[in-house]
Design an enzyme around this catalytic site. Structure first.
Site, PDB file in Angstrom:
ATOM      1  N   GLU A   1       0.814  -1.226   0.000  1.00 54.35           N
ATOM      2  CA  GLU A   1       0.000   0.000   0.000  1.00 54.35           C
ATOM      3  C   GLU A   1       0.844   1.272   0.000  1.00 54.35           C
ATOM      4  OE1 GLU A   1      -2.969  -0.303   3.108  1.00 54.35           O
ATOM      5  OE2 GLU A   1      -3.298  -2.414   2.669  1.00 54.35           O
TER       6      GLU A   1
ATOM      7  N   ASN B   1       2.009  -5.149  -3.122  1.00 55.61           N
ATOM      8  CA  ASN B   1       0.649  -5.535  -2.743  1.00 55.61           C
ATOM      9  C   ASN B   1      -0.174  -4.282  -2.454  1.00 55.61           C
ATOM     10  OD1 ASN B   1      -1.174  -7.729  -1.899  1.00 55.61           O
ATOM     11  ND2 ASN B   1      -0.976  -6.908   0.170  1.00 55.61           N
TER      12      ASN B   1
ATOM     13  N   GLU C   1      -5.973 -10.836  -0.552  1.00 57.70           N
ATOM     14  CA  GLU C   1      -6.709 -10.548   0.698  1.00 57.70           C
ATOM     15  C   GLU C   1      -8.220 -10.532   0.450  1.00 57.70           C
ATOM     16  OE1 GLU C   1      -5.155  -7.120   2.791  1.00 57.70           O
ATOM     17  OE2 GLU C   1      -3.100  -7.561   2.183  1.00 57.70           O
TER      18      GLU C   1
ATOM     19  N   ASP D   1     -11.979 -10.708   0.575  1.00 58.85           N
ATOM     20  CA  ASP D   1     -13.165 -10.881   1.417  1.00 58.85           C
ATOM     21  C   ASP D   1     -14.288 -10.076   0.778  1.00 58.85           C
ATOM     22  OD1 ASP D   1     -12.331  -8.322   2.285  1.00 58.85           O
ATOM     23  OD2 ASP D   1     -11.621  -9.059   4.217  1.00 58.85           O
TER      24      ASP D   1
HETATM   25  O1  9MR Z   1      -6.482  -7.740   9.142  1.00 59.94           O
HETATM   26  C1  9MR Z   1      -5.421  -6.990   9.696  1.00 59.94           C
HETATM   27  C2  9MR Z   1      -5.800  -6.478  11.062  1.00 59.94           C
HETATM   28  O2  9MR Z   1      -6.015  -7.548  11.952  1.00 59.94           O
HETATM   29  C3  9MR Z   1      -4.698  -5.574  11.569  1.00 59.94           C
HETATM   30  O3  9MR Z   1      -5.082  -4.982  12.798  1.00 59.94           O
HETATM   31  C4  9MR Z   1      -4.405  -4.489  10.558  1.00 59.94           C
HETATM   32  C5  9MR Z   1      -3.236  -3.638  10.985  1.00 59.94           C
HETATM   33  O4  9MR Z   1      -2.076  -4.395  11.016  1.00 59.94           O
HETATM   34  O5  9MR Z   1      -4.104  -5.050   9.291  1.00 59.94           O
HETATM   35  C6  9MR Z   1      -5.122  -5.847   8.776  1.00 59.94           C
HETATM   36  O6  9MR Z   1      -4.736  -6.368   7.550  1.00 59.94           O
HETATM   37  C7  9MR Z   1      -4.538  -5.435   6.498  1.00 59.94           C
HETATM   38  C8  9MR Z   1      -3.377  -5.905   5.676  1.00 59.94           C
HETATM   39  O7  9MR Z   1      -2.245  -6.063   6.494  1.00 59.94           O
HETATM   40  C9  9MR Z   1      -3.090  -4.968   4.532  1.00 59.94           C
HETATM   41  N1  9MR Z   1      -4.260  -4.762   3.722  1.00 59.94           N
HETATM   42  C10 9MR Z   1      -5.460  -4.355   4.454  1.00 59.94           C
HETATM   43  C11 9MR Z   1      -5.741  -5.351   5.578  1.00 59.94           C
HETATM   44  C12 9MR Z   1      -7.022  -4.978   6.294  1.00 59.94           C
HETATM   45  O8  9MR Z   1      -6.869  -3.773   6.938  1.00 59.94           O
END
Ligand code: 9MR
Length: 587
Positions: free
Chosen positions: A177, A218, A288, A290
């Site tokens: 990101e 990503n 990812e 969903d």
């Molecule tokens: O699902 C993840 C959540 O449990 C964490 O608190 C958060 C911060 O680390 O990150 C979430 O996962 C993210 C991923 O790492 C990057 N893309 C977006 C995902 C959803 O926010």
């Protein structure tokens, strides 16, 4: 403690038909291309399988899920389901800085070690997520370290972590990101310290630490064409042209079923995106996935069906595009999701029972052609100014009883409370007076918006019931707002809340045949116009309609309101109720 499994009934049924055990099925050209040869033997093998990972193929070798450490190590059902269904895992949090790096000199590998070992014990590969991301950084990693301090911290981190799992983590989301929706670099601690070259430096460092790992960029929202996708494309292109080891692009795909229903994203769009990145010579992964249900209204069976189609289409797009090598969901059970409670975005429910989405995923992974996502016939309503959603026909029963059927006659719901049918509503008269209504609802910004509504209606020739075909906004009661309808004598009337009251527009509403009725109305425009068209001809024009009330609620509904008298056996059927910013046109 075993994992509760739902049979893959739908899939099995499809497979039986395709393998020649059932009646013939039409295979579209698309299907034929996707199915290829040798399906029958695959089908034979898969018929006995209820494990998602068995649906992996040379086309889509990775069927993955994000995993979190607590349930993986303490909930046997979670661990069993994960091991059963997936051939790859992505630690959702365990490899992030905040977990790994309590201080500049400390590394805590406990969670990550546990997950990597579990994966190995289950014959799963691991996707390392993520080395460089502006979120979940420890407090000590900040601008006060200065450019050199931040750079050293990043490079040391990458070297230490990647080297530790060298040969054990198959791919890394090296940079996550890095781009804004406008396609510029996100302003984060790494950019401020190093400028955009932090990205290439990160890839080079990761490659040096484990030359066997595949390295990914990503990001989310790059499935849509536009500035962000363009920027990601250009960035990866330029990095590769400069010899930077970027091997993969991860399309996160936190997707909204409403976007699929509305055509904001389509299977073709996803395929085009995958192909576009693939043209750079990188592998593409859905990393990812969903599909949250909470923004989609309607009864559970409807929403689960749409979710199934979404999963199906994503997997089918991946299958169909040679560049795409994996579909990973962000979690797998609704018990553990980063999305709000009630969003139920994953293929297994919170009791680890496979949902229709799991069927969809399996079907798509098998290369069965994408399914059209259930939607209204209006493909343009997503363009409606400020529209939040454009769903299938929604109906409800004001008084908690009645029956609504879908176009094919299938009962959408026996009415108590709200329900939603697919495209068509049929209200059969009950034994006591009540009002039925079916509508499509849109939210609009209001001021000056011109809305077109259309419905195909069938009013039996015997019917002498009061009917309103369209209504705009309905905050208080039926008939509140602007509606076009038929009175008990069959005359076409325009109803307006308040002043002016109901006006007779003139012609008699045809009965005993399907009629296409359109209404053009201006919302939130005092002195606006309302025009009615029946089968293409304008039969009514009303000027100076006060539609201002609509702006207060920002909601426009189109549909039918039907008030059958007690015991009347008549029925009204409506098909293709549409709300649109442009004239939908009668067919
Ligand atoms: O699902 C993840 C959540 O449990 C964490 O608190 C958060 C911060 O680390 O990150 C979430 O996962 C993210 C991923 O790492 C990057 N893309 C977006 C995902 C959803 O926010």
């Amino acid at each position: 403690m075993g994992v509760v499994m739902r049979s893959w009934s739908l899939l099995v049924c499809v497979l039986v038909v395709l393998s020649g055990c059932g009646s013939e099925v039409e295979v579209s050209e698309d299907n034929e291309a996707l199915l290829g040869e040798g399906l029958d033997s695959d089908v034979e093998t898969l018929l006995g399988s209820s494990r998602l990972r068995d649906f992996a193929s040379s086309n889509v070798p990775v069927v993955g899920a994000a995993v979190i450490v607590a349930p993986a190590t303490s909930n046997p059902q979670y661990a069993a389901a994960l091991a059963t269904h997936y051939n790859e895992v992505s630690p959702e949090v365990a490899l992030k800085w905040e977990v790994l790096r309590p201080s500049p000199v400390e590394y805590r590998f406990g969670d990550a070690d546990a997950l990597v070992s579990l994966a190995e014990a289950s014959g799963q590969s691991v996707r390392g997520h993520t080395l460089v991301w502006e979120v979940n950084l420890p407090a000590w990693l900040n601008d006060t370290l200065g450019p050199t301090g931040v750079r050293d911290a990043m490079l040391t981190h990458i070297d230490t972590v990647v080297r530790r799992y060298s040969g054990r983590i198959a791919h890394w989301d090296v940079v996550n990101e890095a781009l804004t929706s406008g396609g510029t670099y996100r302003n984060n601690v790494f950019l401020r310290a190093m400028g955009p070259s932090y990205i290439s430096q990160a890839f080079v460092a990761a490659h040096a630490a484990d030359p066997t790992a595949k390295l990914a960029y990503n990001d989310f929202a790059i499935e849509f064409p536009g500035a962000k996708q363009d920027a990601a494309f250009a960035m990866v292109r330029d990095l590769r042209a400069a010899g930077v080891p970027v091997h993969e692009v991860g399309i996160q795909l936190h997707t909204r079923p409403t976007d699929w229903v509305n055509g904001v994203i389509t299977t073709q769009m996803l395929r085009d995106t995958i192909r576009r990145f693939g043209s750079l010579g990188v592998e593409v992964y859905i990393t990812e996935l969903d599909a949250r249900l909470d923004q989609l209204s309607g009864p559970d069976n409807f929403r689960l069906e749409v979710q199934r189609q979404v999963y199906w289409n994503v997997a089918a797009a991946c299958y169909a595009e040679p560049a795409c090598n994996g579909v990973t969901t962000w979690g797998f059970t609704d018990l553990h999701t980063w999305l709000p409670a009630g969003s139920k975005p994953l293929p297994f429910d919170s009791s680890f029972v496979a949902k229709p989405a799991a069927d969809g995923l399996a079907s798509g992974l098998l290369g069965l052609a994408a399914q059209p996502v259930t939607r209204t016939s209006d493909t343009s309503c997503f363009g409606l100014s400020g529209a939040l959603f454009c769903d299938a026909l929604e109906s409800d029963s004001l008084y908690g009883w009645g029956q609504v059927r879908q176009a094919g006659g299938q009962v959408a719901s026996l009415a108590t409370g709200a329900y939603r049918g697919l495209r068509a509503v049929r209200a059969t008269t009950p034994t006591a007076p009540a009002t039925r209504r079916g509508y499509v609802e849109k939210r609009v910004n209001g001021t000056g918006t011109t809305i077109w509504s259309r419905a195909r209606l069938f009013v039996p020739s015997t019917s002498a019931n009061d009917l309103t075909m369209f209504t705009m906004d309905e905050p208080l009661a039926p008939y509140f707002g602007v509606g076009v309808g038929m009175d008990a004598t069959g005359r076409v009337i325009l109803r307006v809340a308040g002043t002016p009251a109901t006006r007779v527009l003139g012609p008699t509403f045809p009965r005993g045949r399907w009629v296409c009725a359109e209404l053009r109305i201006q919302v939130a425009d005092v002195g606006g116009q309302a025009e009615l068209f029946l089968d293409g001809s304008r039969v009514g024009l009303l000027q100076n309609v006060d539609t201002l009330f609509a702006s207060g609620y920002g909601t426009v509904k189109a549909g039918i309101i039907y008030a059958p008298p007690a015991g009347t056996p008549a029925e009204v059927r409506a098909d293709e109720i549409v709300v649109s910013a442009t004239r939908p046109g009668c067919q």
